[in-house]
Design an enzyme around this catalytic site. Structure first.
Site, PDB file in Angstrom:
ATOM      1  N   GLU A  30      -5.867   2.142  -4.588  1.00  0.00           N
ATOM      2  CA  GLU A  30      -7.155   1.535  -4.910  1.00  0.00           C
ATOM      3  C   GLU A  30      -7.654   0.772  -3.689  1.00  0.00           C
ATOM      4  OE1 GLU A  30      -9.069  -1.901  -7.841  1.00  0.00           O
ATOM      5  OE2 GLU A  30      -7.077  -2.124  -7.008  1.00  0.00           O
ATOM      6  N   ASP A  89      -2.176  -0.846  -6.514  1.00  0.00           N
ATOM      7  CA  ASP A  89      -3.224  -1.810  -6.839  1.00  0.00           C
ATOM      8  C   ASP A  89      -3.655  -2.574  -5.585  1.00  0.00           C
ATOM      9  OD1 ASP A  89      -4.743  -3.383  -8.848  1.00  0.00           O
ATOM     10  OD2 ASP A  89      -3.449  -5.023  -8.178  1.00  0.00           O
TER      11      ASP A  89
END
Ligand SMILES: [Ca+2]
Ligand SMILES: [Ca+2]
Ligand SMILES: [Ca+2]
Length: 576
Positions: free
Chosen positions: A311, A275
């Site tokens: 990401e 993330d």
């Protein structure tokens, strides 16, 4: 009845009439044999022949794709399904999805049987965060080595991993390393300690090492610095005051993160989705790449087969440079969302050829950074409005389907957000993008979740999963066929793409993809009218597979390929 089905019906009727006028006496295979009949020989007009009128898009696709079989490749080029456990399937009736619920729906995701066609055929699952957290989305972790009690237990997680592995599904988990929850003991202990300090006193890291885990300072450095109550100290939290930013340069933090990664790899997890990698060191890609390189080393030393996708929500050239870290994949953001390449091409605001050009451009950017990159194409995720809201107008359903096809025929490890295979709705605030999986129109049906508390009203425009499963023209059945093509033809999932520029136009894109000395040609009709393409220069022998949004089949005659509206044909240069 919607326009598409009416159109399909009229077309079928017209073809039936013309067959009668020509003296044809053909009957469909299904109706020709009365029940209980001993006669099992199919008639001369076997309904699986291409170019015959069919009742549904699925029949057209099955006629062509039915002979495909899984490639058997078991590598990192997988077909991932992104699951928000909270909204997926509730096994115990408390309204919150859970890990047992995911286990119960594995037959939907992949039943492990290549001969059935009722499951998606996903070969990987990305679980959004499952660690204990005070929020519904759980992107603020308070214990990195446990499972949130709303979702279940470590035993449930082990059972899920085992069940997935039995079916050939690999599971990657979301790992949130940029920040923790403000309720994580590292943070609460650091705050407790700072409150004991006299003004002006320097913290003693041997007394409280956790002060070194975060970016504490005596000055308010930015708009996202927050004061520790009752002290002269501030901490950084770019996303939210309750998500304090970890100091990833701290040796002790890195050691903790390595231990956490090793713990889950030992547990049986197959990799990680990282993330917010762009914010590890905000505004400093080189430091982010160095950190990822370190983390990749930790993970691959433990399990060289583990998969890492990061990401990095940024422009193409910036996220392409992250491949220099050696991680397997970086999400290919430029193709996703309502303003990405796929949506623009499908809307017609970019020419069809822009899709092929963007693929070639991305390939070149990735290859310049790494010769082992695996693209990670996706189209929507939990931070984006859902696709069904992108295409107002007369062709919403065709466009939603074709967009899925453009995503799922890209090489690499593909990602599909749960519910996109149904054309679920959901946009605006984040909660709406994470609405309950639409298993049934009945909110009280088994497994239906309540969704996030602050979710607004989300009105679905396409049928629920149970109905789409029975509907030969559904988005679900289209997606199943797209994944079948992806999982069966290595050149589709692994191939290096080359656009045939002389044949690619504003409405048609022609790509040749090659892998392991096998080539296929993909022809996309990204328009609401049939298109004919002269592919004679490519020496193609047959239509190997197709994705259609109406009950019409592509035809290849004398080197001329005719594609129905919003459809894709996969052509082979060998006779099959
Ligand atoms: Ca539950
Ligand atoms: Ca199956
Ligand atoms: Ca950070």
């Amino acid at each position: 009845m919607n326009k598409i089905r009416l159109y399909s019906l009229l077309l079928a009727l017209a073809m039936l009439l013309s067959a009668c006028a020509a003296g044809g006496t053909e009957e469909s295979g299904e109706s020709s044999a009365p029940s209980g009949s001993e006669q099992t020989e199919p008639g001369p007009s076997d309904a699986t022949e291409p170019n015959q009128p069919q009742d549904t898009a699925l029949q057209v696709m099955e006629a062509l794709n039915g002979k495909l079989t899984p490639s058997g490749l078991d590598d990192k080029y997988r077909s991932y399904y992104e699951i928000f456990v909270y909204s997926f399937y509730d096994s115990d009736g408390d309204g919150v999805g859970d890990l047992q619920g995911v286990i119960e729906k594995l037959d939907y995701i992949n039943d492990g049987d290549p001969d059935t066609n009722t499951d998606l055929g996903a070969t990987g699952i990305w679980l959004m965060p499952v660690n204990p957290s005070p929020t519904y989305h759980k992107y603020d972790v308070k214990d990195y080595t446990d499972i949130d009690p709303e979702y279940g237990t470590l035993d449930d997680f082990k059972a899920l991993l085992d069940a997935c592995h039995e079916r050939g599904i690999r599971v990657i988990m979301d790992l949130v390393m940029n920040h923790t929850s403000s309720q994580h003991p590292w943070f609460t202990k650091a705050v407790e300690y700072l409150k004991t300090l006299e003004p002006g006193a320097e913290p003693d890291l041997t007394a409280c090492p956790y002060v070194g885990y975060y970016n504490f300072s005596r000055e308010k450095k930015s708009a996202t610095s927050y004061q520790v109550e009752g002290t002269e100290w501030y901490y950084e939290a770019p996303f939210w005051s309750e998500m304090p930013d970890l100091d990833l340069s701290c040796v002790a933090v890195r050691s903790e993160l390595a231990t956490i990664a090793e713990y889950w790899l030992d547990f049986g997890v197959d990799g990680f989705r990282l993330d917010a990698a762009k914010e590890f060191y905000s505004g400093d890609p080189e430091s982010n790449i160095a950190f990822l390189s370190w983390f990749n080393g930790v993970v691959k030393e433990k399990n060289p087969d583990a998969y890492i996708v990061a990401e990095v929500w940024n422009d193409l050239n910036t996220y392409a440079s992250y491949y220099r870290s050696g991680i397997d994949s970086v999400f290919n953001f430029s193709f996703g969302d309502s303003n990405g390449t796929i949506a623009k091409v499908v809307k017609g605001s970019s020419p069809a050829s822009a899709y092929g050009a963007a693929i070639e451009n991305a390939q070149a950017a990735f290859a310049a950074a790494s010769d082992t990159y695996i693209d990670a194409p996706f189209y929507t995720n939990h931070d984006m409005g859902r696709s069904a809201g992108y295409y107002p107008g007369d062709y919403t359903e065709n466009q939603v389907k074709l967009a899925l096809a453009l995503n799922l025929t890209m090489s690499g490890a593909s990602f599909t957000y749960y519910g996109e295979e149904l054309g679920m709705k959901g946009a605006g605030k984040d909660e709406n993008k994470r609405a309950p999986m639409y298993w049934s129109e009945d909110p009280e049906a088994p497994g239906m979740t309540d969704g996030p508390k602050d979710m607004g009203t989300v009105n679905m425009i396409f049928e629920s999963q149970d109905r789409q499963a029975e509907n030969g023209n559904s988005i679900l059945n289209f997606t199943i066929e797209a994944l079948k093509i992806r999982n069966s033809i290595p050149a589709v999932s692994h191939g290096v793409a080359d656009m045939v520029e002389s044949l690619s136009t504003d409405k048609v894109c022609v790509l040749t993809k090659t892998f392991d000395n096998e080539s296929v040609t993909l022809v996309y009709n990204i328009s609401p009218e049939p298109q004919t393409v002269d592919v004679s220069s490519l020496d193609l022998k047959s239509v190997t597979a197709a994705l259609v949004t109406t009950a019409e089949s592509p035809t290849l005659n004398n080197g001329k390929l005719t594609l129905p509206m919003y459809s894709v044909a996969v052509l082979s240069n060998t006779n099959i």
